[in-house]
Write an enzyme that holds these catalytic residues in place. Structure first.
Site, PDB file in Angstrom:
ATOM      1  N   CYS A  49      -0.134  -3.393 -36.864  1.00  0.00           N
ATOM      2  CA  CYS A  49       1.197  -3.219 -36.259  1.00  0.00           C
ATOM      3  C   CYS A  49       1.923  -4.551 -36.149  1.00  0.00           C
ATOM      4  O   CYS A  49       1.386  -5.498 -35.584  1.00  0.00           O
ATOM      5  CB  CYS A  49       1.046  -2.577 -34.884  1.00  0.00           C
ATOM      6  SG  CYS A  49       2.552  -2.627 -33.896  1.00  0.00           S
ATOM      7  N   ASN A 151      15.061   3.948 -30.655  1.00  0.00           N
ATOM      8  CA  ASN A 151      14.936   5.035 -31.612  1.00  0.00           C
ATOM      9  C   ASN A 151      13.452   5.295 -31.734  1.00  0.00           C
ATOM     10  O   ASN A 151      12.708   4.398 -32.134  1.00  0.00           O
ATOM     11  CB  ASN A 151      15.522   4.569 -32.952  1.00  0.00           C
ATOM     12  CG  ASN A 151      15.630   5.697 -33.939  1.00  0.00           C
ATOM     13  OD1 ASN A 151      15.921   6.826 -33.549  1.00  0.00           O
ATOM     14  ND2 ASN A 151      15.385   5.406 -35.199  1.00  0.00           N
ATOM     15  N   GLY A 157      13.058   8.637 -38.001  1.00  0.00           N
ATOM     16  CA  GLY A 157      13.058   7.536 -38.951  1.00  0.00           C
ATOM     17  C   GLY A 157      12.553   6.238 -38.353  1.00  0.00           C
ATOM     18  O   GLY A 157      12.735   5.164 -38.931  1.00  0.00           O
ATOM     19  N   SER A 159      10.001   3.463 -37.625  1.00  0.00           N
ATOM     20  CA  SER A 159       8.912   3.026 -38.485  1.00  0.00           C
ATOM     21  C   SER A 159       7.616   2.766 -37.725  1.00  0.00           C
ATOM     22  O   SER A 159       6.565   2.643 -38.327  1.00  0.00           O
ATOM     23  CB  SER A 159       9.335   1.755 -39.218  1.00  0.00           C
ATOM     24  OG  SER A 159       9.644   0.729 -38.285  1.00  0.00           O
ATOM     25  N   HIS A 162       4.779   1.756 -31.767  1.00  0.00           N
ATOM     26  CA  HIS A 162       4.672   0.745 -30.697  1.00  0.00           C
ATOM     27  C   HIS A 162       5.948   0.804 -29.840  1.00  0.00           C
ATOM     28  O   HIS A 162       7.052   0.773 -30.385  1.00  0.00           O
ATOM     29  CB  HIS A 162       4.494  -0.651 -31.306  1.00  0.00           C
ATOM     30  CG  HIS A 162       4.046  -1.653 -30.291  1.00  0.00           C
ATOM     31  ND1 HIS A 162       2.796  -2.246 -30.328  1.00  0.00           N
ATOM     32  CD2 HIS A 162       4.663  -2.152 -29.197  1.00  0.00           C
ATOM     33  CE1 HIS A 162       2.677  -3.075 -29.296  1.00  0.00           C
ATOM     34  NE2 HIS A 162       3.810  -3.032 -28.598  1.00  0.00           N
ATOM     35  N   GLN A 166      15.823  -1.754 -29.639  1.00  0.00           N
ATOM     36  CA  GLN A 166      16.562  -2.745 -30.410  1.00  0.00           C
ATOM     37  C   GLN A 166      17.865  -3.079 -29.708  1.00  0.00           C
ATOM     38  O   GLN A 166      18.352  -2.317 -28.864  1.00  0.00           O
ATOM     39  CB  GLN A 166      16.890  -2.204 -31.798  1.00  0.00           C
ATOM     40  CG  GLN A 166      15.683  -1.985 -32.689  1.00  0.00           C
ATOM     41  CD  GLN A 166      16.131  -1.742 -34.129  1.00  0.00           C
ATOM     42  OE1 GLN A 166      16.982  -2.451 -34.651  1.00  0.00           O
ATOM     43  NE2 GLN A 166      15.564  -0.723 -34.749  1.00  0.00           N
TER      44      GLN A 166
END
Ligand code: H2U
Ligand code: ZN
Length: 346
Positions: A49, A151, A157, A159, A162, A166
């Site tokens: 990760c 998100n 979407g 990715s 964790h 943003q």
């Protein structure tokens, strides 16, 4: 007009757009039966990760061994600080440069947690981080708007599971917040009061769309919700931005964020996917008495952990539409437990 029987349209007072509601298609409220699978196990630390403490990100930078939260400049910023303001004007072809910067904020060093599963004190720390980032980025001379968001979920979407959010901070106020501010200003100028204060007062006295409340905050399904389980979190006191929270309100906001997260997870027994974000006063130094700080949550799921709503067909060509009413969705969410399904013994 019967909201439970008659097809109708509802006005989004923040955007001026309408949503079609077809309640006759789902007369019976959802019966609450979901496949009760246990919470999918995830490791506390994932060596692969790029957000876990101590791991390497693209470009070879190594994350510190952080213990609480961690903020870094996005390695693949969508907008860049060094872009100078410029315009392109060729008749019908119009363009402007975009200047700004993007950051990633890790909510926890633990790979397997979410805001719903974190300790209240750790969610409070995330709220404080949102405040300090809003202030720090907002103080930059080329930053006039700070968009904080999260998100989450592969279906959105995202990715990486964790827990992270943003921030995109930029010179121009982006379209959606600008439109909401404009409608708030029109209302304020006409009525001398705040649109969302007045709206919240009406919702609290009605009660049918309230999902959860504590002393400082209300969680509700807005009258004009488009997504099946769309919600907003609103401070009960008028405030323009997140940095006006008192210490007590930081605790109350964290409680609202965590409780809503738990209810969402309990709805379909999953780590509930969504896009959520904060709308508040721009940071251009202007006066915004009409701005009422709030959160929007836009979850895609409709009927189960895998069945999502598609915004296609009529909705792409004409206008958004929903079957279950905002009131039915609010009732379902309101009646769900405030204890996470993975921690209760059903
Ligand atoms: P998601 O929230 O969609 O998972 O995106 C995470 C962000 O992390 C994404 O904007 C950034 C991507 O640019 N990122 C880095 O900054 N460094 C990396 O090493 C990978 C991803
Ligand atoms: Zn991780």
């Amino acid at each position: 007009m019967n909201f439970n029987e008659d097809p109708h349209r509802r006005l989004n007072i923040l955007t001026g757009e309408w949503v079609k509601v077809s309640p006759h298609r789902t007369k019976r409220p959802w019966n609450g039966q979901v496949e009760k699978l246990p919470l999918e196990k995830m490791p506390e630390y994932d060596p692969g990760c790029y957000l876990c403490p101590g791991n390497e990100r693209s470009g070879g930078v190594k994350n510190p061994d952080y213990k609480e939260t961690f903020v870094f400049n996005n390695d693949f910023m969508a907008i860049l600080p060094e872009t100078e303001p410029d315009t392109y004007d060729n008749g019908l072809l119009q363009a402007k440069t975009e200047q700004g910067l993007c950051r990633v904020i890790c909510f926890s060093p633990r790979h397997d947690l979410t805001l719903a599963l974190m300790e209240p004190s750790d969610v409070q720390r995330v709220v404080k981080l949102w405040i300090s980032q809003y202030q720090e980025l907002g103080a930059m001379d080329f930053i006039n708007h700070v968009q904080i968001f999260e998100n989450r979920g592969a279906v959105m979407g995202c990715s990486n599971p964790h827990p992270h959010g943003q921030i995109w901070a930029e010179r121009e106020v982006p379209d959606l917040p600008a439109k909401e501010l404009e409608n708030q200003k029109t209302y304020y100028d006409k009525n001398g009061s705040c649109l969302l204060c007045d709206y919240l007062e009406q919702e609290l006295s009605d009660g049918s769309r309230i999902v959860y409340e504590n002393e400082g905050f209300a969680v509700l399904v807005p009258f004009w919700a488009v997504w099946p389980y769309e919600t907003m979190i609103l401070p009960k006191r008028h405030m323009e931005s997140i940095d006006q929270l008192t210490d007590k309100e930081v605790i109350e906001l964290a409680d609202a964020v965590k409780t809503l997260g738990i209810k969402y997870d309990n709805l379909f027994h999953t780590r509930f996917p969504y896009s959520m974000g904060i709308h508040q006063r721009p940071t251009d130094g202007g006066e915004y008495p009409e701005a009422h700080f709030h959160f929007h949550y836009y979850p895609p799921l409709l009927r189960s952990a895998t069945v999502k709503k598609f915004m296609v067909g009529y909705e792409m060509l004409a206008m958004p539409q929903r079957d279950i009413s905002a009131e039915t969705a609010a009732k379902t969410l309101r009646e769900l437990s405030n204890i996470h399904f993975s921690e209760s013994e059903e």
